[in-house]
Design a protein around this motif. Structure first.
Motif, mmCIF file in Angstrom:
data_model
loop_
_atom_site.group_PDB
_atom_site.id
_atom_site.type_symbol
_atom_site.label_atom_id
_atom_site.label_comp_id
_atom_site.label_asym_id
_atom_site.label_seq_id
_atom_site.Cartn_x
_atom_site.Cartn_y
_atom_site.Cartn_z
ATOM 1 N N GLU A 54 0.838 -1.197 0.000
ATOM 2 C CA GLU A 54 0.000 0.000 0.000
ATOM 3 C C GLU A 54 0.876 1.251 0.000
ATOM 4 O O GLU A 54 1.781 1.375 0.809
ATOM 5 N N LEU A 55 0.550 2.182 -0.904
ATOM 6 C CA LEU A 55 1.223 3.470 -0.945
ATOM 7 C C LEU A 55 0.775 4.272 0.275
ATOM 8 O O LEU A 55 -0.409 4.356 0.584
ATOM 9 N N VAL A 56 1.750 4.856 0.994
ATOM 10 C CA VAL A 56 1.452 5.646 2.191
ATOM 11 C C VAL A 56 1.735 7.110 1.876
ATOM 12 O O VAL A 56 2.852 7.461 1.487
ATOM 13 N N GLU A 57 0.741 7.948 2.025
ATOM 14 C CA GLU A 57 0.866 9.379 1.760
ATOM 15 C C GLU A 57 1.275 10.114 3.037
ATOM 16 O O GLU A 57 0.977 9.660 4.145
ATOM 17 N N GLY A 58 1.938 11.257 2.880
ATOM 18 C CA GLY A 58 2.229 12.120 4.008
ATOM 19 C C GLY A 58 3.407 11.695 4.875
ATOM 20 O O GLY A 58 3.542 12.186 5.982
ATOM 21 N N VAL A 59 4.262 10.812 4.381
ATOM 22 C CA VAL A 59 5.451 10.411 5.123
ATOM 23 C C VAL A 59 6.619 11.233 4.596
ATOM 24 O O VAL A 59 6.826 11.325 3.388
ATOM 25 N N SER A 60 7.366 11.854 5.498
ATOM 26 C CA SER A 60 8.492 12.678 5.028
ATOM 27 C C SER A 60 9.805 12.036 5.362
ATOM 28 O O SER A 60 9.932 11.159 6.129
#
Length: 60
Positions: A54-60
């Protein structure tokens, strides 16, 4: 069904190539076929021979 080879990356990990066409559909690859930006995925073991990516958004 496309088959992808599992490769040894180092002592502690292996890698699997994801098709660029699929990454392009997700907007992760630019018009030149290059990866745009940094992206993270969560990989979860589901059962014998099955994983979920799963692609995880908002991780820096």
């Amino acid at each position: 069904m496309a088959l992808n080879k599992i490769r040894q990356l180092d002592k502690d990990s292996v890698g699997i190539t994801l098709p660029k066409d699929d990454m392009r559909v997700e907007g992760l690859i630019d018009e030149n076929g290059e990866l745009e930006g940094d992206h993270h995925v969560h990989i979860r073991y589901v059962s014998d021979g099955e994983w979920k990516v799963e692609l995880v958004e908002g991780v820096s």
